[in-house]
Design a protein around this motif. Structure first.
Motif, PDB file in Angstrom:
ATOM      1  N   ASP A 202       2.268 -56.550 -47.411  1.00 13.19           N
ATOM      2  CA  ASP A 202       3.255 -55.945 -46.161  1.00 13.19           C
ATOM      3  C   ASP A 202       3.721 -57.661 -45.229  1.00 13.19           C
ATOM      4  OD1 ASP A 202       4.946 -54.134 -46.443  1.00 13.19           O
ATOM      5  OD2 ASP A 202       3.598 -52.950 -46.351  1.00 13.19           O
ATOM      6  N   VAL A 203       1.470 -58.185 -44.994  1.00 15.63           N
ATOM      7  CA  VAL A 203       1.819 -59.080 -44.747  1.00 15.63           C
ATOM      8  C   VAL A 203       2.289 -60.229 -45.209  1.00 15.63           C
ATOM      9  CG1 VAL A 203      -0.199 -60.784 -43.243  1.00 15.63           C
ATOM     10  CG2 VAL A 203      -0.396 -58.522 -43.643  1.00 15.63           C
ATOM     11  N   THR A 204       2.137 -60.802 -46.403  1.00 14.44           N
ATOM     12  CA  THR A 204       2.867 -62.363 -47.195  1.00 14.44           C
ATOM     13  C   THR A 204       4.619 -62.186 -46.403  1.00 14.44           C
ATOM     14  OG1 THR A 204       3.178 -61.097 -48.636  1.00 14.44           O
ATOM     15  CG2 THR A 204       1.166 -62.684 -48.157  1.00 14.44           C
ATOM     16  N   GLY A 205       4.790 -60.668 -46.564  1.00 19.16           N
ATOM     17  CA  GLY A 205       6.558 -60.451 -47.261  1.00 19.16           C
ATOM     18  C   GLY A 205       6.868 -60.944 -45.258  1.00 19.16           C
ATOM     19  N   VAL A 206       6.325 -59.997 -44.548  1.00 19.76           N
ATOM     20  CA  VAL A 206       6.481 -60.571 -43.057  1.00 19.76           C
ATOM     21  C   VAL A 206       6.382 -62.146 -42.440  1.00 19.76           C
ATOM     22  CG1 VAL A 206       6.170 -60.773 -40.513  1.00 19.76           C
ATOM     23  CG2 VAL A 206       6.005 -58.865 -42.175  1.00 19.76           C
ATOM     24  N   VAL A 207       5.396 -62.674 -43.202  1.00 21.13           N
ATOM     25  CA  VAL A 207       5.467 -64.479 -43.225  1.00 21.13           C
ATOM     26  C   VAL A 207       6.462 -65.148 -43.707  1.00 21.13           C
ATOM     27  CG1 VAL A 207       3.717 -66.116 -43.022  1.00 21.13           C
ATOM     28  CG2 VAL A 207       2.829 -64.406 -42.814  1.00 21.13           C
ATOM     29  N   ALA A 208       6.508 -64.390 -44.633  1.00 16.55           N
ATOM     30  CA  ALA A 208       8.110 -64.883 -46.162  1.00 16.55           C
ATOM     31  C   ALA A 208       9.175 -64.979 -45.258  1.00 16.55           C
ATOM     32  CB  ALA A 208       8.012 -64.875 -47.275  1.00 16.55           C
ATOM     33  N   ALA A 209       9.199 -63.543 -44.920  1.00 19.22           N
ATOM     34  CA  ALA A 209      10.768 -63.753 -43.728  1.00 19.22           C
ATOM     35  C   ALA A 209      10.975 -65.004 -43.021  1.00 19.22           C
ATOM     36  CB  ALA A 209      10.815 -61.875 -43.325  1.00 19.22           C
ATOM     37  N   VAL A 210       9.409 -64.485 -41.921  1.00 15.51           N
ATOM     38  CA  VAL A 210       9.936 -65.244 -40.845  1.00 15.51           C
ATOM     39  C   VAL A 210      10.334 -66.906 -40.952  1.00 15.51           C
ATOM     40  CG1 VAL A 210       8.440 -66.572 -38.479  1.00 15.51           C
ATOM     41  CG2 VAL A 210       7.700 -64.214 -39.336  1.00 15.51           C
ATOM     42  N   LEU A 211       9.489 -67.462 -42.309  1.00 16.55           N
ATOM     43  CA  LEU A 211       9.563 -68.731 -42.890  1.00 16.55           C
ATOM     44  C   LEU A 211      11.451 -68.597 -43.095  1.00 16.55           C
ATOM     45  CD1 LEU A 211       6.427 -69.200 -45.037  1.00 16.55           C
ATOM     46  CD2 LEU A 211       7.580 -70.780 -42.828  1.00 16.55           C
ATOM     47  N   ALA A 212      11.577 -67.758 -43.646  1.00 13.66           N
ATOM     48  CA  ALA A 212      13.076 -67.616 -44.367  1.00 13.66           C
ATOM     49  C   ALA A 212      14.103 -68.014 -43.325  1.00 13.66           C
ATOM     50  CB  ALA A 212      13.569 -66.420 -45.769  1.00 13.66           C
ATOM     51  N   ILE A 213      13.809 -67.674 -42.324  1.00 11.99           N
ATOM     52  CA  ILE A 213      14.486 -67.225 -40.760  1.00 11.99           C
ATOM     53  C   ILE A 213      14.515 -69.271 -41.007  1.00 11.99           C
ATOM     54  CG2 ILE A 213      15.118 -66.967 -38.490  1.00 11.99           C
ATOM     55  CD1 ILE A 213      13.775 -64.299 -39.266  1.00 11.99           C
ATOM     56  N   LEU A 214      13.374 -69.485 -40.719  1.00 15.70           N
ATOM     57  CA  LEU A 214      13.931 -70.948 -40.043  1.00 15.70           C
ATOM     58  C   LEU A 214      14.353 -71.744 -41.230  1.00 15.70           C
ATOM     59  CD1 LEU A 214       9.707 -71.371 -39.343  1.00 15.70           C
ATOM     60  CD2 LEU A 214      12.008 -71.618 -38.209  1.00 15.70           C
ATOM     61  N   VAL A 215      14.553 -71.824 -42.666  1.00 11.34           N
ATOM     62  CA  VAL A 215      14.749 -72.153 -43.946  1.00 11.34           C
ATOM     63  C   VAL A 215      15.874 -72.317 -43.280  1.00 11.34           C
ATOM     64  CG1 VAL A 215      15.744 -72.402 -46.575  1.00 11.34           C
ATOM     65  CG2 VAL A 215      13.184 -72.581 -44.862  1.00 11.34           C
ATOM     66  N   VAL A 216      16.556 -70.850 -43.191  1.00 10.49           N
ATOM     67  CA  VAL A 216      18.182 -70.772 -42.526  1.00 10.49           C
ATOM     68  C   VAL A 216      18.786 -71.540 -41.495  1.00 10.49           C
ATOM     69  CG1 VAL A 216      19.780 -68.980 -42.347  1.00 10.49           C
ATOM     70  CG2 VAL A 216      18.252 -68.294 -44.359  1.00 10.49           C
ATOM     71  N   LEU A 217      17.912 -71.413 -40.780  1.00 15.77           N
ATOM     72  CA  LEU A 217      18.480 -71.938 -39.705  1.00 15.77           C
ATOM     73  C   LEU A 217      18.653 -73.503 -39.277  1.00 15.77           C
ATOM     74  CD1 LEU A 217      16.905 -69.197 -36.334  1.00 15.77           C
ATOM     75  CD2 LEU A 217      19.154 -69.509 -37.589  1.00 15.77           C
ATOM     76  N   ARG A 218      16.935 -73.759 -40.252  1.00 14.33           N
ATOM     77  CA  ARG A 218      17.408 -75.072 -40.189  1.00 14.33           C
ATOM     78  C   ARG A 218      18.245 -76.082 -41.352  1.00 14.33           C
ATOM     79  NH1 ARG A 218      12.739 -79.247 -40.441  1.00 14.33           N
ATOM     80  NH2 ARG A 218      14.102 -81.039 -40.747  1.00 14.33           N
ATOM     81  N   LEU A 219      18.603 -75.614 -42.683  1.00 16.66           N
ATOM     82  CA  LEU A 219      19.721 -76.068 -43.768  1.00 16.66           C
ATOM     83  C   LEU A 219      21.139 -75.704 -42.762  1.00 16.66           C
ATOM     84  CD1 LEU A 219      20.249 -77.264 -45.938  1.00 16.66           C
ATOM     85  CD2 LEU A 219      19.992 -74.779 -47.014  1.00 16.66           C
ATOM     86  N   THR A 220      21.461 -74.657 -41.914  1.00 14.81           N
ATOM     87  CA  THR A 220      22.881 -74.378 -41.564  1.00 14.81           C
ATOM     88  C   THR A 220      22.801 -74.915 -40.756  1.00 14.81           C
ATOM     89  OG1 THR A 220      22.296 -72.014 -41.407  1.00 14.81           O
ATOM     90  CG2 THR A 220      23.721 -72.783 -40.383  1.00 14.81           C
ATOM     91  N   ARG A 221      22.368 -75.415 -39.747  1.00  9.11           N
ATOM     92  CA  ARG A 221      22.027 -76.834 -38.797  1.00  9.11           C
ATOM     93  C   ARG A 221      22.385 -78.127 -39.322  1.00  9.11           C
ATOM     94  NH1 ARG A 221      17.927 -76.232 -36.041  1.00  9.11           N
ATOM     95  NH2 ARG A 221      16.917 -78.135 -36.688  1.00  9.11           N
ATOM     96  N   MET A 222      21.491 -78.224 -39.946  1.00  4.73           N
ATOM     97  CA  MET A 222      21.375 -79.846 -40.734  1.00  4.73           C
ATOM     98  C   MET A 222      23.301 -79.644 -41.745  1.00  4.73           C
ATOM     99  SD  MET A 222      18.987 -81.028 -43.266  1.00  4.73           S
ATOM    100  CE  MET A 222      18.802 -79.287 -44.440  1.00  4.73           C
ATOM    101  N   GLN A 223      23.380 -78.969 -41.919  1.00  6.68           N
ATOM    102  CA  GLN A 223      25.108 -78.663 -42.970  1.00  6.68           C
ATOM    103  C   GLN A 223      26.265 -78.881 -42.108  1.00  6.68           C
ATOM    104  OE1 GLN A 223      26.007 -75.958 -45.789  1.00  6.68           O
ATOM    105  NE2 GLN A 223      24.985 -77.143 -47.286  1.00  6.68           N
TER     106      GLN A 223
END
Length: 246
Positions: A202-223
């Motif tokens: 659960d702890v690693t899942g929360v960290v993964a989800a936070v990092l996924a948010i950053l990836v999604v927002l960064r890639l969306t902004r780049m495009q």
């Protein structure tokens, strides 16, 4: 808008993955980020519930098995089960919207760079579910998409994507093992160990989800920025794909 075949000596070369068209990923990206935020919140509740089960199970393991302790154990296990249902529901909703976004940014990336992608579009979906290949196909597709979407003439670090993928794979393996152990646990000691594994997942899942948010927002902004910048110098006519994107 369909992509234009690339000119080569003696003719043209069709895009290897078929026609590609540019559409804004902003709305989908924001929706995925919100849903991942819900996953984070539910994950935190799951950690709280898991800690309660872990504590009361530890009490039982040490020999304190009175009626009050047994009652607390039943209640904690019930809460954990209820949170688990909400966790699965939020994850399913997020996966559906995420896959739509992932497919969209991949097609956009083909407009930016038709020949920079090692795998077909279908793998943006199947790559997550086919055993074994799901350990590297989604990451590879993400990296190809990331590189195609970065500003021309620049190099963008893969550190954020790699950190997200490491945490996701850890969650996948530990979570699967932990929940299987939790389901099969017959003694307080077995349950105690299994809950510890579930908590770690659960702890690693929360960290993964936070990092996924950053990836999604960064890639969306780049495009978005690359599409709005357009493939032509200032003063030249703006392509229809960019006008549509705006």
């Amino acid at each position: 808008m369909s992509s234009t075949p690339m000119p080569v000596p003696g003719g043209t070369m069709a895009p290897p993955h078929g026609d590609a068209w540019l559409r804004s990923p902003v709305g989908l990206g924001r929706a995925v980020a919100v849903l991942l935020g819900v996953v984070v919140v539910v994950g935190l509740f799951s950690i709280w519930a898991g800690v309660k089960v872990y504590d009361v199970t530890g009490t039982i393991v040490t020999g304190e098995a009175g009626e009050a302790v047994q009652r607390d154990a039943v209640h904690a296990d019930s809460v954990m089960a209820e949170v688990g249902v909400v966790q699965v529901a939020s994850l399913v909703a997020t996966v559906v919207v995420y896959l739509v976004w992932f497919h969209r940014v991949r097609i956009n990336a083909e407009v930016f760079d038709p020949f920079g992608h090692e795998m077909g579009r279908a793998w943006t979906g199947w790559g997550w579910f086919v055993p074994v290949v799901n350990l590297w196909f989604p990451r590879r597709i993400m990296l190809n998409t990331w590189d195609a979407s970065r500003p021309a003439g620049t190099r963008t670090s893969h550190g954020l994507v790699n950190a997200w993928w490491v945490m996701w794979t850890i969650t996948l393996f530990v979570g699967r093992a932990g929940f299987e152990s939790y389901r099969k646990a017959e003694t307080a000691t077995e349950l105690y160990v299994a809950v510890g594994d579930v908590l770690f997942a659960d702890v690693t899942g929360v960290v993964a989800a936070v990092l996924a948010i950053l990836v999604v927002l960064r890639l969306t902004r780049m495009q978005n920025e690359k599409a709005l910048r357009g493939p032509v110098p200032p003063g030249e006519p703006v392509p229809a794909a960019v006008r549509d994107h705006r």
